[in-house]
Motif scaffolding. Structure first.
Motif, PDB file in Angstrom:
ATOM      1  N   LEU A 110      12.744  13.701   9.315  1.00 14.02           N
ATOM      2  CA  LEU A 110      13.350  12.394   9.506  1.00 14.02           C
ATOM      3  C   LEU A 110      13.068  11.473   8.332  1.00 14.02           C
ATOM      4  CD1 LEU A 110      12.568  11.897  13.301  1.00 14.02           C
ATOM      5  CD2 LEU A 110      14.701  12.687  12.246  1.00 14.02           C
ATOM      6  N   ASP A 111      11.879  11.608   7.751  1.00 12.65           N
ATOM      7  CA  ASP A 111      11.502  10.815   6.589  1.00 12.65           C
ATOM      8  C   ASP A 111      11.716  11.666   5.337  1.00 12.65           C
ATOM      9  OD1 ASP A 111      10.355   9.307   4.595  1.00 12.65           O
ATOM     10  OD2 ASP A 111       8.367   9.182   5.531  1.00 12.65           O
ATOM     11  N   PRO A 112      12.586  11.249   4.427  1.00 10.03           N
ATOM     12  CA  PRO A 112      12.819  12.048   3.226  1.00 10.03           C
ATOM     13  C   PRO A 112      11.587  12.186   2.335  1.00 10.03           C
ATOM     14  CG  PRO A 112      13.902   9.914   3.044  1.00 10.03           C
ATOM     15  CD  PRO A 112      13.433  10.040   4.452  1.00 10.03           C
ATOM     16  N   GLU A 113      10.575  11.337   2.553  1.00 10.77           N
ATOM     17  CA  GLU A 113       9.334  11.440   1.777  1.00 10.77           C
ATOM     18  C   GLU A 113       8.418  12.546   2.292  1.00 10.77           C
ATOM     19  OE1 GLU A 113       8.569   9.963  -0.962  1.00 10.77           O
ATOM     20  OE2 GLU A 113      10.279   8.601  -1.035  1.00 10.77           O
ATOM     21  N   MET A 114       8.679  13.048   3.502  1.00  9.73           N
ATOM     22  CA  MET A 114       7.870  14.129   4.042  1.00  9.73           C
ATOM     23  C   MET A 114       8.171  15.413   3.274  1.00  9.73           C
ATOM     24  SD  MET A 114       6.678  16.414   6.496  1.00  9.73           S
ATOM     25  CE  MET A 114       8.167  16.987   7.265  1.00  9.73           C
TER      26      MET A 114
ATOM     27  N   MET B 152       0.855  -1.190   0.000  1.00  5.94           N
ATOM     28  CA  MET B 152       0.000   0.000   0.000  1.00  5.94           C
ATOM     29  C   MET B 152       0.896   1.247   0.000  1.00  5.94           C
ATOM     30  SD  MET B 152      -2.981   1.049   2.711  1.00  5.94           S
ATOM     31  CE  MET B 152      -3.930   2.547   2.503  1.00  5.94           C
ATOM     32  N   THR B 153       0.637   2.188  -0.886  1.00  8.00           N
ATOM     33  CA  THR B 153       1.441   3.394  -1.000  1.00  8.00           C
ATOM     34  C   THR B 153       1.213   4.285   0.211  1.00  8.00           C
ATOM     35  OG1 THR B 153       1.223   3.298  -3.403  1.00  8.00           O
ATOM     36  CG2 THR B 153       1.957   5.373  -2.459  1.00  8.00           C
ATOM     37  N   SER B 154       2.288   4.840   0.757  1.00  9.46           N
ATOM     38  CA  SER B 154       2.176   5.721   1.917  1.00  9.46           C
ATOM     39  C   SER B 154       1.514   7.031   1.502  1.00  9.46           C
ATOM     40  CB  SER B 154       3.551   5.998   2.501  1.00  9.46           C
ATOM     41  OG  SER B 154       4.275   6.889   1.669  1.00  9.46           O
ATOM     42  N   PRO B 155       0.861   7.720   2.464  1.00  6.03           N
ATOM     43  CA  PRO B 155       0.252   9.022   2.133  1.00  6.03           C
ATOM     44  C   PRO B 155       1.268  10.018   1.578  1.00  6.03           C
ATOM     45  CG  PRO B 155      -0.548   8.248   4.254  1.00  6.03           C
ATOM     46  CD  PRO B 155       0.552   7.308   3.843  1.00  6.03           C
ATOM     47  N   ARG B 156       2.513   9.958   2.043  1.00  2.00           N
ATOM     48  CA  ARG B 156       3.520  10.910   1.572  1.00  2.00           C
ATOM     49  C   ARG B 156       3.894  10.644   0.113  1.00  2.00           C
ATOM     50  NH1 ARG B 156       6.751  10.727   7.388  1.00  2.00           N
ATOM     51  NH2 ARG B 156       5.090  11.843   8.478  1.00  2.00           N
ATOM     52  N   LYS B 157       4.030   9.390  -0.248  1.00  4.57           N
ATOM     53  CA  LYS B 157       4.309   9.067  -1.649  1.00  4.57           C
ATOM     54  C   LYS B 157       3.116   9.413  -2.528  1.00  4.57           C
ATOM     55  CE  LYS B 157       7.768   5.462  -0.900  1.00  4.57           C
ATOM     56  NZ  LYS B 157       8.126   4.031  -1.082  1.00  4.57           N
ATOM     57  N   THR B 158       1.923   9.154  -2.018  1.00  4.54           N
ATOM     58  CA  THR B 158       0.714   9.513  -2.758  1.00  4.54           C
ATOM     59  C   THR B 158       0.665  11.014  -3.006  1.00  4.54           C
ATOM     60  OG1 THR B 158      -0.534   7.643  -1.854  1.00  4.54           O
ATOM     61  CG2 THR B 158      -1.813   9.520  -2.686  1.00  4.54           C
ATOM     62  N   LEU B 159       0.970  11.789  -1.982  1.00  4.53           N
ATOM     63  CA  LEU B 159       0.931  13.240  -2.108  1.00  4.53           C
ATOM     64  C   LEU B 159       1.970  13.732  -3.109  1.00  4.53           C
ATOM     65  CD1 LEU B 159      -0.181  15.956  -1.264  1.00  4.53           C
ATOM     66  CD2 LEU B 159       1.387  15.914   0.700  1.00  4.53           C
ATOM     67  N   ARG B 160       3.165  13.188  -3.050  1.00  2.28           N
ATOM     68  CA  ARG B 160       4.201  13.597  -3.996  1.00  2.28           C
ATOM     69  C   ARG B 160       3.754  13.315  -5.434  1.00  2.28           C
ATOM     70  NH1 ARG B 160       9.381  15.097  -3.412  1.00  2.28           N
ATOM     71  NH2 ARG B 160       9.435  14.500  -1.207  1.00  2.28           N
ATOM     72  N   ALA B 161       3.135  12.153  -5.652  1.00  6.07           N
ATOM     73  CA  ALA B 161       2.643  11.826  -6.990  1.00  6.07           C
ATOM     74  C   ALA B 161       1.550  12.798  -7.429  1.00  6.07           C
ATOM     75  CB  ALA B 161       2.128  10.398  -7.020  1.00  6.07           C
TER      76      ALA B 161
END
Length: 287
Positions: free
Chosen positions: A146-150, A1-10
């Motif tokens: 801390l999370d580079p996806e944030m 399942m794609t994380s909300p942060r990856k979803t948002l970046r997309a």
């Protein structure tokens, strides 16, 4: 399942003008999610107005927005963009704010370049800090996560005080400092709206303030221009106010209020949105 942060970046990189409603508490966030929106914005103005009964003039603190973020994170699965005002101080305060809001569940943190105490972007009397100080705060935010996806969203209010060209220049400097998303607030003409995606390569959010300084433009047209997100930060708040005034005005005038869907949400609908059937099932399981 794609994380909300990856979803948002997309979502922002697709640049298709995704509508982004604001939420001011957990139930308003549930409504946003229930209606099928793809992400939501935790609005500092909305938290200040609805929780404190005060105007958007810097009265909200880090603990206020962190508490609302944590509650909303528990209530919905959508990506959360969180309004952190000026970062509540200098670059070191920004670093602390990013850590606190990341722990609370933010997927994107918005920081702006106003002098504290800030004002709503569509109020008069705004001032901005120096470009150098603002760039330092964006760098601190990027380093703090801390999370580079944030994601880090950088907002500039310089258009109102220094002009459109200065605002574009600041936004470019913020992108060079590592901002993932840009927000040039309170542009005042259709020409400026059209120019921003052509002038700035980093994905952008545009703010549609009902009754504000920026012309209201259809999300489809904004998508065609290349905007990633189309923010309606306080549409839910203004709709809720209108609904409360209408329902309570009827009660005051008539002395009674029945379950009229034109005035109030049905009792069953309220229980559905707060998840009562699920809690009933848990109660049976643990009995």
């Amino acid at each position: 399942m794609t994380s909300p942060r990856k979803t948002l970046r997309a979502l922002i990189e697709a640049r298709r003008g995704v509508l982004l409603p604001g939420a001011f508490n957990a139930l308003s966030a549930r409504v946003v999610e229930d209606l099928g929106f793809e992400a939501l914005y935790i609005t500092g103005a909305g938290v200040t107005n609805m929780s404190l009964g005060l105007p958007d003039q810097g009265f909200m603190g880090l603990s206020d927005i962190a508490e609302h973020t944590a509650r909303i994170r528990d209530a919905v699965q959508l990506p959360l963009l969180v309004d952190a005002d000026t970062g509540f101080g200098n670059a070191l305060n920004v670093r602390h704010a990013v850590r606190v809001l990341e722990r609370a569940g933010a997927d994107c943190i918005q920081l702006e370049d106003q002098v504290a105490p800030k004002r709503c972007g569509h109020f008069n009397g705004k001032e901005v800090i120096s470009t150098e100080e603002a760039v330092g705060k964006i760098k601190a935010a990027v380093d703090a996560r801390l999370d580079p996806e944030m994601l880090i969203m950088a907002r500039t209010d310089a258009c109102a005080t220094q002009g459109f060209e200065a605002a574009v220049e600041r936004a470019q400097r913020f992108a060079e400092a590592g901002a993932d998303l840009l927000f040039v607030e309170a542009v005042t003409s259709a020409e400026q709206i059209r120019a921003l995606p052509q002038r700035l390569g980093t994905p952008q959010l545009i703010n549609m303030v009902i009754g504000g300084k920026t012309p209201i433009v259809d999300a489809g047209e904004l998508a065609g221009l290349g905007y990633g997100l189309v923010l309606y930060a306080n549409a839910a708040l203004q709709g809720a106010l209108a609904g409360m005034q209408k329902a309570l005005g009827t009660l005051r005038e008539q002395g009674r209020l029945a379950e009229d869907p034109a005035l109030v949400a049905p009792f069953a609908e309220r229980q559905r949105l707060v998840g009562k059937p699920g809690w009933d099932e848990l109660e049976r399981r643990y009995r």
